[in-house]
Design a protein around this motif. Structure first.
Motif, mmCIF file in Angstrom:
data_model
loop_
_atom_site.group_PDB
_atom_site.id
_atom_site.type_symbol
_atom_site.label_atom_id
_atom_site.label_comp_id
_atom_site.label_asym_id
_atom_site.label_seq_id
_atom_site.Cartn_x
_atom_site.Cartn_y
_atom_site.Cartn_z
ATOM 1 N N CYS A 33 -41.519 -40.976 -15.824
ATOM 2 C CA CYS A 33 -41.811 -42.016 -16.818
ATOM 3 C C CYS A 33 -41.027 -43.290 -16.561
ATOM 4 N N LEU A 49 -46.645 -34.176 -15.037
ATOM 5 C CA LEU A 49 -46.109 -34.170 -16.403
ATOM 6 C C LEU A 49 -47.199 -33.809 -17.401
ATOM 7 N N PRO A 75 -46.735 -30.695 -8.282
ATOM 8 C CA PRO A 75 -45.606 -31.462 -7.728
ATOM 9 C C PRO A 75 -45.542 -31.418 -6.207
ATOM 10 N N ALA A 92 -37.214 -34.375 -21.197
ATOM 11 C CA ALA A 92 -37.571 -35.712 -20.710
ATOM 12 C C ALA A 92 -36.555 -36.751 -21.166
ATOM 13 N N LEU A 124 -51.655 -39.106 -16.580
ATOM 14 C CA LEU A 124 -50.997 -38.217 -17.541
ATOM 15 C C LEU A 124 -52.029 -37.470 -18.372
ATOM 16 N N CYS A 150 -37.934 -33.147 -15.314
ATOM 17 C CA CYS A 150 -38.546 -33.729 -14.108
ATOM 18 C C CYS A 150 -39.685 -34.678 -14.466
ATOM 19 N N GLY A 151 -40.482 -34.296 -15.456
ATOM 20 C CA GLY A 151 -41.579 -35.165 -15.878
ATOM 21 C C GLY A 151 -41.072 -36.465 -16.476
ATOM 22 N N VAL A 208 -47.610 -30.199 -17.836
ATOM 23 C CA VAL A 208 -46.507 -29.640 -18.639
ATOM 24 C C VAL A 208 -46.810 -29.810 -20.127
ATOM 25 N N GLY A 263 -47.263 -37.854 -10.070
ATOM 26 C CA GLY A 263 -46.164 -37.300 -10.861
ATOM 27 C C GLY A 263 -46.489 -37.291 -12.340
ATOM 28 N N PHE A 310 -38.835 -29.479 -9.955
ATOM 29 C CA PHE A 310 -40.084 -29.360 -10.723
ATOM 30 C C PHE A 310 -40.763 -28.022 -10.413
ATOM 31 N N THR A 363 -38.942 -28.600 -16.420
ATOM 32 C CA THR A 363 -40.170 -29.347 -16.123
ATOM 33 C C THR A 363 -40.274 -30.602 -16.987
#
Length: 467
Positions: A138, A40, A192, A80, A165, A133-134, A43, A36, A107, A130
């Motif tokens: 976190c 991110l 995703p 975020a 990441l 979702c990212g 993105v 995940g 996502f 996005t």
């Protein structure tokens, strides 16, 4: 490697069990959970290769202004920030696992908006979704990893998040350098889905299952994480005792703000995240190409981006390997001081650029060193500390509030960086960032407790808990 509760019997009290747990399944679960973070990363990395072709009108059937593209880029940290607080409640309601699984659906929808937008507004909406979702990952991913892993490798596995990441960012830079933005967006939208397929087979955390009264499932999950030959009785009893204490001392969201230990933990995280964001890292990464250009670099912008991405990955790997040996506090001190030194010198370069015009290698070197030391400490380790700082009964909302604070600062710094440079010049801006790094180092030295190798109860006692 899949998890099937029916294939694992409860521990046989009479059988001989090992005192050494297996780490393979913990590594597998942590790697799956941090896919995940890679999603991110794509993105965050998308903006760099997308900027020039989108502004040139070569991607979509509509034009995009410079101001509109600044919103397309900066709206990601805003999304975020908006996701973190709801995540804090979701992870306690439906679990760490299913919170992350379900978010993979919106996502993909967000990436669909970016691949086939009808107007600028739809493109911004896709970036907002996005980013939302990212941001969820976190909070949920570090929490999941902290709860499944052995104390001895907690720092290593928790740092997987930052590593995946920056790998995601690098993937965007590399793919964006060789394929049209349409295909970069489409490929990014597949990640995703890959995460959901891989993570579906992982078990929920034993702590969450115990909180929900699912003792049998919790026992089988812990046995899977530790290996079939490991004697989990002592660890399981300790978890049950912690959950029982949590139930006795359960506090509401409002009451959390009257809990001195929770407030102290959040204030420490606010200080660490302020150091992380006011170091200027997001602005420096977003405007890296223009900084390279101002410094006289003749390299292609795509190559510059790939260099930056590769440096981040290369520096994050050793940080992951030594975080459980050197400790969180030492790594953060080294990182913040070194970042401050290099970005302050970079400011002096731009102040006296006419005098040093023949030293074009210097600003590039300083920028790379600054990024290396961020990736060595301030990037991965702050998130490791965040996953360790709070008691179980407040971990969800407290971690979410801390992450919201971080992403809000990231949004503001990215949005106003260009205006700040225009108002006080780039060298003054870099000095401000450097000053924030040094202030952050002082904060770390005097206020951050070392969490390496300590249980949650031991960490809370350092914060002043009497339980």
């Amino acid at each position: 490697m899949t998890f099937d509760p029916n294939t694992i019997s409860l521990p046989d009290r009479t059988a001989m069990k090992s005192n050494k747990s297996s780490t393979l399944t913990q590594f597998v679960a942590a790697a799956a959970a941090t896919l995940g973070a890679m999603a991110l990363g794509t993105v965050l990395g998308w903006s760099s290769p997308a900027q020039i072709p989108i502004l040139a009108g070569d991607v979509y059937g509509f034009s995009v202004s410079v101001t509109e593209f600044s919103w397309i880029s900066s709206v990601v940290p805003l999304g975020a920030a908006l996701s973190c607080l709801p995540t804090g409640f979701l992870v306690d309601w439906i679990g760490r696992k299913y919170t992350m699984l379900f978010i993979s659906i919106p996502f993909v929808i967000g990436w669909a908006f970016i691949v086939w937008p009808a107007a600028v507004g739809m493109l911004i909406a896709g970036r907002l979704i996005t980013g939302f979702c990212g941001g969820l990952f976190c909070v949920a991913s570090p929490m999941y990893i902290t709860e499944i892993c052995d104390i001895k490798i907690r720092g290593l596995l928790s740092s997987f998040f930052q590593l995946l990441l920056v790998i995601g960012i690098l993937i965007s830079y590399i793919i964006g350098a060789f394929v049209p933005i349409f295909w970069l967006s489409a490929i990014s939208g597949i990640i995703p889905i890959v995460f959901a397929v891989c993570f579906f087979w992982m078990p929920e955390t034993p702590q969450y299952l115990l909180r929900k009264g699912k003792d049998v499932e919790a026992t089988k999950a812990l046995q899977w994480f530790r290996g079939k030959d490991y004697d989990i009785k002592k660890e399981l009893d300790s978890m049950k005792e912690a959950v029982e204490d949590e139930r006795k001392n359960k506090i509401s969201f409002i009451a959390m703000f009257r809990n001195k230990i929770a407030i102290k933990g959040m204030l420490i995280m606010f200080g660490l995240f302020a150091m992380q964001q006011f170091s200027g890292i997001n602005a420096v990464l977003f405007y890296a190409n223009s900084i390279f250009s101002d410094a006289g670099s003749t390299l292609d912008t795509d190559i510059n981006s790939i260099i930056v991405g590769a440096v981040q990955v290369a520096a994050t790997i050793p940080a992951s390997l030594v975080v459980d040996r050197l400790g969180r506090k030492l790594l953060l001190l080294i990182s913040s001081i070194a970042m401050g030194v290099f970005i302050v010198i970079l400011g002096f370069y731009f102040l006296y650029q006419d005098m040093w015009s023949t030293q074009g290698w210097l600003p590039v070197t300083l920028l790379v060193l600054y990024i290396i030391f961020f990736s060595f400490g301030a990037g991965p380790v702050v998130w490791v500390v965040c996953s360790e700082m709070f008691a179980p009964q407040v971990k969800g909302p407290a971690s979410a509030i801390s992450a919201t604070f971080s992403w809000t600062l990231a949004f503001l710094v990215t949005l106003f960086y260009a205006d700040l440079v225009e108002a006080v010049q780039n060298y003054t801006t870099f000095w401000i960032f450097g000053g924030c790094c040094f202030l952050g180092a002082a904060f770390i030295l005097f206020f951050l407790p070392e969490t390496k190798g300590k249980t949650n109860q031991q960490i809370l006692k350092e914060l002043g808990s009497k339980d």
